[in-house]
Design a protein around this motif. Sequence first.
Motif, PDB file in Angstrom:
ATOM      1  N   ASP A 394       0.814  -1.220   0.000  1.00 29.93           N
ATOM      2  CA  ASP A 394       0.000   0.000   0.000  1.00 29.93           C
ATOM      3  C   ASP A 394       0.848   1.271   0.000  1.00 29.93           C
ATOM      4  O   ASP A 394       0.655   2.163   0.832  1.00 29.93           O
ATOM      5  CB  ASP A 394      -0.953   0.003   1.202  1.00 29.93           C
ATOM      6  N   TYR A 397      -1.214   4.580  -0.186  1.00 31.02           N
ATOM      7  CA  TYR A 397      -1.806   5.184   1.004  1.00 31.02           C
ATOM      8  C   TYR A 397      -0.746   5.803   1.899  1.00 31.02           C
ATOM      9  O   TYR A 397      -1.004   6.798   2.589  1.00 31.02           O
ATOM     10  CB  TYR A 397      -2.629   4.131   1.747  1.00 31.02           C
ATOM     11  N   GLU A 398       0.454   5.249   1.893  1.00 30.46           N
ATOM     12  CA  GLU A 398       1.553   5.887   2.597  1.00 30.46           C
ATOM     13  C   GLU A 398       1.857   7.252   1.978  1.00 30.46           C
ATOM     14  O   GLU A 398       2.070   8.241   2.685  1.00 30.46           O
ATOM     15  CB  GLU A 398       2.797   5.003   2.553  1.00 30.46           C
ATOM     16  N   TYR A 401      -0.928   9.851   2.843  1.00 30.40           N
ATOM     17  CA  TYR A 401      -0.813  10.376   4.216  1.00 30.40           C
ATOM     18  C   TYR A 401       0.379  11.326   4.318  1.00 30.40           C
ATOM     19  O   TYR A 401       0.290  12.401   4.912  1.00 30.40           O
ATOM     20  CB  TYR A 401      -0.659   9.218   5.201  1.00 30.40           C
ATOM     21  N   ARG A 507      -0.372   3.409  10.883  1.00 32.72           N
ATOM     22  CA  ARG A 507      -0.906   2.239  10.175  1.00 32.72           C
ATOM     23  C   ARG A 507      -1.799   2.690   9.023  1.00 32.72           C
ATOM     24  O   ARG A 507      -2.965   3.023   9.206  1.00 32.72           O
ATOM     25  CB  ARG A 507      -1.696   1.365  11.138  1.00 32.72           C
ATOM     26  N   VAL A 508      -1.234   2.718   7.841  1.00 29.27           N
ATOM     27  CA  VAL A 508      -2.012   3.087   6.644  1.00 29.27           C
ATOM     28  C   VAL A 508      -2.041   1.958   5.628  1.00 29.27           C
ATOM     29  O   VAL A 508      -2.518   2.122   4.515  1.00 29.27           O
ATOM     30  CB  VAL A 508      -1.453   4.365   5.983  1.00 29.27           C
TER      31      VAL A 508
END
Length: 518
Positions: A394, A397-398, A401, A507-508
């Motif tokens: 992922d 998504y990191e 963010y 936590r992503v």
Amino acid sequence: MVHPRAHRVGSPEGAPTATRPARGRRSLSKPDLIDLCLAAAVGLCVLLVHDVGYLLRHSFWVDEGWVAETVRARIGLTPSLAASTPLGWTYLLRLVPFGGPDRLRLVPLAFAGLAAAAGYLFGRELRLTPYVTGLLTGAAALLSPAMLVRDDLKQYTAEAFACLVVWVLVARIENEWHIRRLVAIAATGSVGMLFANTVIFVGVAAMAGLALECLVTRHYRRLAAVAAAAAGMLAVSLVIYETIIRPQVSPILVHYWRDYYMPRNVPAAVSFLNLRLHHLASAMGVKWLIADALGALAGIAWLRRVALAAMFPIMLAIAIAASAAGKYPFGDLRTSTFWLVMVPVLAAVAVAAAARWAAAIDRRAPLVVAAVALAAWVPATNAFIRSHPIPDDDVQYEVAYLDAHFRPGDAVIVNYGAEFGFAYYYPPAPSFPVGHGPNGHLVSYPRLPWMVVMGARTPEDVANALADARAKIAAHGRIWIVRSQLTVTERRAWHRDLARYHVTAIRVGPQPLLILKS
């Protein structure tokens, strides 16, 4: 009723018995339109058996990342970045107009649909039973486990489509000989390498099968035409290989596939083939290799056409020989997709032949046979339908963010396994200097002084990245650490070097985004 063999190239009479259409453009008949509509319908069924929503929201994993990043580079750099990915296929990625960041996966999905449609057309060219054969072969291609798990951003569905196209063209020329159809086979087997590298294996098998048929039927003039077409195909494919494909094959990729090159000594080669074929058995449709082999052999036997019957064993032999030469990784599920899809398709031919026999009892019997076959086939592939086979990386998504919470004075570390996905998802444009990445390049941000992109995975690289980032941050800055595909050694190095700092894990996704405060 005219026997289906009456129109074949190998008929003793040497010419079709049916009346030839007038020269010039021929209008589509009602059966032609029905066939096209059914082929399109079978192809569109990929939207049902693949989870399209999953494809359009799941982050690219590392192998996809270094393919996806080609769309962010200047177009002149694409041939170098593409590496082992076919150049024409890579350019298609730039043409996808919608679907969000992960829309590029619509390209392999489209080829999966085209492969299913080609499977239908192949069945129709066999002229066993009206429509039933095409639906069976189309369903076999559509529901082939090897195709159902090909949702990632790679060219293997295009290779399956190209393979089926060649089979369709060979079936057509066996129905009615025409030099233009021979040229079409040669063009597909050579120029098609721009989109599917392995199509040359299928093209050579097709030419060998046609040459064999010409020898059996003593059509020596046609044999000369086949030889000329094959020579042209090989010449064009050699130019494409030497100028476009071979220069981009990096030593890293050759080393990665080393376990899939067949050994040269006989005992080791036999052991290698036994291991690889058993590993691929479930991808052919049945868990037992002997059942897959019997299904394919039954289909070959019922083809009753010399060229088509010879194609599959020749194609497989060429792939094995290329593996022994260190040019093709044999036995991997991905690289074997193009020939794996033909096993259930050939088994479907055997079912269609049984349906044709049943038609002598009752003309509705073929539908019953087809329904029974599909009822048995669908449960066998049910575990693969709408499956989610793409690894969980992922990075997207990191990056999201990080982009939302980054402050001036911060620094960012991107590890080697995450850099390719990061280059695609991070808004600022990257550069791609030559390096020892899987495609011969690395990722760099020369205009962003706060970026530290790791070029390797060693403990020294981890320590140097942390030192560089600490030198870049302001007094109250933070270090963001984006990681993916950590090796055991790399994970231990991070654990050791971060132990003396205060680290927050966000936590992503499967791999947390780390924040190191000064």
